[in-house]
Design an enzyme around this catalytic site. Structure first.
Site, PDB file in Angstrom:
ATOM      1  N   SER A  29       1.696   9.699  -3.668  1.00  0.00           N
ATOM      2  CA  SER A  29       3.099   9.419  -4.019  1.00  0.00           C
ATOM      3  C   SER A  29       4.000   9.382  -2.790  1.00  0.00           C
ATOM      4  O   SER A  29       5.203   9.180  -2.911  1.00  0.00           O
ATOM      5  CB  SER A  29       3.612  10.488  -4.992  1.00  0.00           C
ATOM      6  OG  SER A  29       3.522  11.781  -4.404  1.00  0.00           O
ATOM      7  N   HIS A 162      35.893  -8.967 -32.812  1.00  0.00           N
ATOM      8  CA  HIS A 162      34.904  -9.969 -33.274  1.00  0.00           C
ATOM      9  C   HIS A 162      34.959 -11.244 -32.433  1.00  0.00           C
ATOM     10  O   HIS A 162      34.655 -12.329 -32.927  1.00  0.00           O
ATOM     11  CB  HIS A 162      35.134 -10.338 -34.743  1.00  0.00           C
ATOM     12  CG  HIS A 162      35.333  -9.159 -35.649  1.00  0.00           C
ATOM     13  ND1 HIS A 162      34.292  -8.531 -36.294  1.00  0.00           N
ATOM     14  CD2 HIS A 162      36.460  -8.486 -35.977  1.00  0.00           C
ATOM     15  CE1 HIS A 162      34.780  -7.516 -37.011  1.00  0.00           C
ATOM     16  NE2 HIS A 162      36.083  -7.461 -36.822  1.00  0.00           N
ATOM     17  N   SER A 283      25.321 -23.995  -7.385  1.00  0.00           N
ATOM     18  CA  SER A 283      24.091 -24.489  -7.988  1.00  0.00           C
ATOM     19  C   SER A 283      23.412 -25.440  -7.015  1.00  0.00           C
ATOM     20  O   SER A 283      24.083 -26.166  -6.275  1.00  0.00           O
ATOM     21  CB  SER A 283      24.422 -25.214  -9.287  1.00  0.00           C
ATOM     22  OG  SER A 283      23.409 -26.140  -9.609  1.00  0.00           O
ATOM     23  N   LYS A 289      29.443 -26.669  -9.530  1.00  0.00           N
ATOM     24  CA  LYS A 289      29.332 -25.323 -10.082  1.00  0.00           C
ATOM     25  C   LYS A 289      29.798 -24.218  -9.128  1.00  0.00           C
ATOM     26  O   LYS A 289      29.551 -24.267  -7.939  1.00  0.00           O
ATOM     27  CB  LYS A 289      27.872 -25.023 -10.470  1.00  0.00           C
ATOM     28  CG  LYS A 289      27.339 -25.817 -11.637  1.00  0.00           C
ATOM     29  CD  LYS A 289      28.090 -25.582 -12.942  1.00  0.00           C
ATOM     30  CE  LYS A 289      27.871 -24.200 -13.504  1.00  0.00           C
ATOM     31  NZ  LYS A 289      26.480 -24.028 -13.968  1.00  0.00           N
ATOM     32  N   ASN A 291      29.391 -20.210  -9.792  1.00  0.00           N
ATOM     33  CA  ASN A 291      28.846 -19.316 -10.822  1.00  0.00           C
ATOM     34  C   ASN A 291      29.200 -17.844 -10.581  1.00  0.00           C
ATOM     35  O   ASN A 291      29.194 -17.384  -9.441  1.00  0.00           O
ATOM     36  CB  ASN A 291      27.319 -19.451 -10.872  1.00  0.00           C
ATOM     37  CG  ASN A 291      26.892 -20.855 -11.260  1.00  0.00           C
ATOM     38  OD1 ASN A 291      27.570 -21.535 -12.029  1.00  0.00           O
ATOM     39  ND2 ASN A 291      25.775 -21.300 -10.704  1.00  0.00           N
ATOM     40  N   GLU A 296      26.785 -11.395 -13.565  1.00  0.00           N
ATOM     41  CA  GLU A 296      25.559 -11.709 -14.321  1.00  0.00           C
ATOM     42  C   GLU A 296      24.410 -10.804 -13.888  1.00  0.00           C
ATOM     43  O   GLU A 296      23.650 -10.301 -14.714  1.00  0.00           O
ATOM     44  CB  GLU A 296      25.159 -13.171 -14.102  1.00  0.00           C
ATOM     45  CG  GLU A 296      26.081 -14.149 -14.791  1.00  0.00           C
ATOM     46  CD  GLU A 296      25.691 -15.587 -14.481  1.00  0.00           C
ATOM     47  OE1 GLU A 296      25.316 -16.296 -15.407  1.00  0.00           O
ATOM     48  OE2 GLU A 296      25.744 -15.994 -13.312  1.00  0.00           O
ATOM     49  N   TYR A 323       3.432  22.365 -15.736  1.00  0.00           N
ATOM     50  CA  TYR A 323       3.359  21.202 -14.863  1.00  0.00           C
ATOM     51  C   TYR A 323       2.122  20.386 -15.197  1.00  0.00           C
ATOM     52  O   TYR A 323       1.030  20.928 -15.391  1.00  0.00           O
ATOM     53  CB  TYR A 323       3.306  21.610 -13.372  1.00  0.00           C
ATOM     54  CG  TYR A 323       3.229  20.387 -12.476  1.00  0.00           C
ATOM     55  CD1 TYR A 323       4.378  19.725 -12.075  1.00  0.00           C
ATOM     56  CD2 TYR A 323       1.990  19.847 -12.106  1.00  0.00           C
ATOM     57  CE1 TYR A 323       4.316  18.567 -11.313  1.00  0.00           C
ATOM     58  CE2 TYR A 323       1.925  18.692 -11.344  1.00  0.00           C
ATOM     59  CZ  TYR A 323       3.087  18.061 -10.952  1.00  0.00           C
ATOM     60  OH  TYR A 323       3.020  16.907 -10.211  1.00  0.00           O
ATOM     61  N   GLN A 328       4.756  13.464 -11.813  1.00  0.00           N
ATOM     62  CA  GLN A 328       4.953  12.676 -10.593  1.00  0.00           C
ATOM     63  C   GLN A 328       5.624  11.330 -10.913  1.00  0.00           C
ATOM     64  O   GLN A 328       6.255  10.724 -10.051  1.00  0.00           O
ATOM     65  CB  GLN A 328       3.585  12.451  -9.921  1.00  0.00           C
ATOM     66  CG  GLN A 328       3.643  11.708  -8.609  1.00  0.00           C
ATOM     67  CD  GLN A 328       2.330  11.848  -7.858  1.00  0.00           C
ATOM     68  OE1 GLN A 328       1.960  12.947  -7.447  1.00  0.00           O
ATOM     69  NE2 GLN A 328       1.616  10.761  -7.688  1.00  0.00           N
ATOM     70  N   LYS A 331       9.834  10.334 -10.511  1.00  0.00           N
ATOM     71  CA  LYS A 331      10.664   9.995  -9.363  1.00  0.00           C
ATOM     72  C   LYS A 331      11.051   8.528  -9.272  1.00  0.00           C
ATOM     73  O   LYS A 331      12.207   8.199  -8.987  1.00  0.00           O
ATOM     74  CB  LYS A 331       9.973  10.440  -8.074  1.00  0.00           C
ATOM     75  CG  LYS A 331      10.088  11.931  -7.855  1.00  0.00           C
ATOM     76  CD  LYS A 331       9.220  12.395  -6.742  1.00  0.00           C
ATOM     77  CE  LYS A 331       8.332  13.561  -7.071  1.00  0.00           C
ATOM     78  NZ  LYS A 331       7.824  13.726  -8.412  1.00  0.00           N
TER      79      LYS A 331
HETATM   80  N1  ARG Z   1       3.426  14.964  -5.930  1.00  0.00           N
HETATM   81  C1  ARG Z   1       3.569  15.888  -7.010  1.00  0.00           C
HETATM   82  C2  ARG Z   1       4.722  15.484  -7.901  1.00  0.00           C
HETATM   83  O1  ARG Z   1       5.476  14.690  -7.498  1.00  0.00           O
HETATM   84  C3  ARG Z   1       3.824  17.242  -6.473  1.00  0.00           C
HETATM   85  C4  ARG Z   1       3.308  18.401  -7.276  1.00  0.00           C
HETATM   86  C5  ARG Z   1       1.863  18.361  -7.380  1.00  0.00           C
HETATM   87  N2  ARG Z   1       1.319  19.568  -7.855  1.00  0.00           N
HETATM   88  C6  ARG Z   1       0.009  19.693  -8.059  1.00  0.00           C
HETATM   89  N3  ARG Z   1      -0.403  20.814  -8.436  1.00  0.00           N
HETATM   90  N4  ARG Z   1      -0.809  18.684  -7.925  1.00  0.00           N
HETATM   91  O2  ARG Z   1       4.864  15.941  -9.025  1.00  0.00           O
END
Ligand code: ARG
Length: 465
Positions: A29, A162, A283, A289, A291, A296, A323, A328, A331
């Site tokens: 990640s 309306h 355009s 045109k 635009n 948009e 967890y 992950q 994010k």
């Molecule tokens: N990269 C993981 C996340 O974003 C971090 C936590 C990972 N924890 C683990 N025990 N593998 O959630």
């Protein structure tokens, strides 16, 4: 599948084989969570200082950790830090770099900490900052709306329900409606910040720790108002992120409504506004045109922003305590909404500064039929002691009469009007004019010039203009 051994895993002790390359690629990640590096380092500094205060690491080790983290932070800032895919995420990239740099002291940083509480901390720190940025961006667009409303004070526009002409209103009143929406969005972001501002570190993997840590002092250093109360909840909870994504979704919905309005207003059919050339595009085939691409695209980006909220909720809905690596996936939707919504807020505020109302077209529209003062006639009849339902009926008959003759309400003469209700006198014509109609709507929150002037003054005071 190849079983190429890759070196330097932070959790490699119990493993006999190296990680398959495909697994490293799939689980990695760091290409997106590196965005959290400042927050990760800030959290680690606070954690290290607490460990030293509690006698869990020496002051010398703590000093080495802080210096090492500062150096790593500077390297990431200037682009010289080498992120390693095989180290999975930003947390392990930084920790490994620290250990490479300072040896055993670096290896002590993770005492009484898990990546589970670490990543929860980082995301909270990051989103707390984003809440502050969003509060500012929302103030900026509100300021742009108020300035436009002030500069066009007195100008009248058809108000619609309306998508049919309903009642005339001040352009300023219309713009201040969006000021209110973005005001609520700002309050909502403030509320989200409160629930984000809770410190999860010290929950460790999920059960807490037996080592004598001091969570409160870490919270103080990191300016959190509270520490989380349940270690399992702390590492499993992403409510604050979902709430932030909801705030984003609603802001984007409001931006999209404003954009839709601007696209309509900029059309030849309406012609209520002219967007500066520098804020439009052309355009490739139709030379005539110009635009309204900005509104948009803003409208179009609602799809991904609403999708990001649904994406996170869907990720969360199937998760048992505590967890799970699924988390992950929190994010990317968060980062995407941060980027998208902040860009849309900024460009939309700029666009408002590049907008001109077309007085001629607005005058033609408000005076060009649609019986927008019919309610005023009905209200007038009420003042002549006619019950409202009856007044509504009579006004409907007058409108039907006008439609038959192809004239407007204000073109009726008094004698004709009296045939519908004998109590009508010459004072009615003042009520049938568009200006008279607007001026008459003095109820709190109404569109009368005097009410809108008050609303503008209040908004200017709120914004410190
Ligand atoms: N990269 C993981 C996340 O974003 C971090 C936590 C990972 N924890 C683990 N025990 N593998 O959630």
């Amino acid at each position: 599948m190849s079983e190429k051994k890759s070196s330097g895993k932070m959790w490699g002790g119990r493993f006999q084989q190296g990680t398959a390359r495909a697994v490293e690629d799939f689980t990695c990640s760091v290409h997106f969570d590196s965005r959290l590096y400042r927050h990760d380092i800030r959290g680690s500094r606070a954690h290290a200082r607490m460990l030293a205060r509690q006698g869990l690491i020496s002051d010398t080790d703590c000093a080495a950790i802080i210096t090492g983290l500062d150096a790593i932070s500077a390297e990431i800032d200037n682009g010289s830090f080498e992120f390693k895919r095989e180290l999975e995420d930003i947390h392990m990239n930084i920790e490994k770099a620290l250990s490479d740099r300072i040896g055993d002291a670096g290896a002590r940083l993770h005492t009484a900490r898990s990546r589970n509480d670490q990543v929860a901390l980082d995301l909270r720190l990051y989103l707390r900052d984003q809440c502050d940025c969003f509060e500012q961006l929302l103030q900026d667009i509100r300021r742009a709306l108020v300035e436009l409303a002030r500069n066009n004070f007195g100008l009248i526009i058809p108000g619609y329900t309306h998508m049919q002409r309903a009642q005339p209103v001040l352009v300023s009143h219309h713009l201040l409606a969006y000021y209110e929406m973005f005001g609520r969005d700002r309050e909502r972001i403030g509320d989200c910040r409160k629930r984000t501002n809770v410190m999860p570190l010290g929950s460790a993997a999920m059960a807490g720790t037996g080592l004598p840590i001091d969570r409160k002092s870490v919270a103080e250093e990191l300016e959190f108002t509270a520490i989380s109360r349940n270690s399992m909840d702390s590492v499993a909870d992403r409510d604050f992120a979902a709430e932030f994504l909801f705030c984003c979704a609603l802001i984007q919905t409001h931006l999209s409504r404003l954009s839709e309005e601007l696209v309509i207003w900029a059309s030849d059919e309406f012609g209520f506004v002219d967007i500066a050339d520098s804020f439009c595009t052309g355009s490739s085939i139709m030379p005539q045109k110009k635009n309204p691409d900005i509104p948009e695209i803003v409208r179009g980006k609602s799809g991904r922003v609403l999708g990001n909220l649904v994406s996170l909720l869907t990720t969360l809905k199937g998760l048992p305590m505590t967890y799970n690596r699924d988390l992950q996936e929190d994010k990317e939707p968060v980062f995407d909404s941060v980027d998208t919504v902040s860009a849309c807020l900024e460009i939309s505020a700029d666009l408002l500064h590049n907008l001109k109302f077309n007085h001629g077209r607005l005058a033609a529209a408000v005076h060009g039929g649609g019986f927008m003062t019919a309610t005023d006639l009905a209200d007038y009849l009420v003042t002549r002691d006619i019950p409202f339902r009856r007044a509504h009926e009579i006004t409907g008959q007058v409108v039907a009469h006008c439609l038959n003759r192809g004239i407007d309400l204000k073109d009726m003469d008094l004698a004709e009007l009296k045939k519908f209700a004998p109590g009508i006198d010459a004072g009615v014509f003042e009520r049938l004019s568009v200006e008279g109609s607007v001026a008459s709507r003095v109820s709190a929150g109404g569109t009368a010039n005097i009410r809108v002037e008050e609303a503008l003054a209040r908004a200017e005071e709120e914004l410190g203009i």
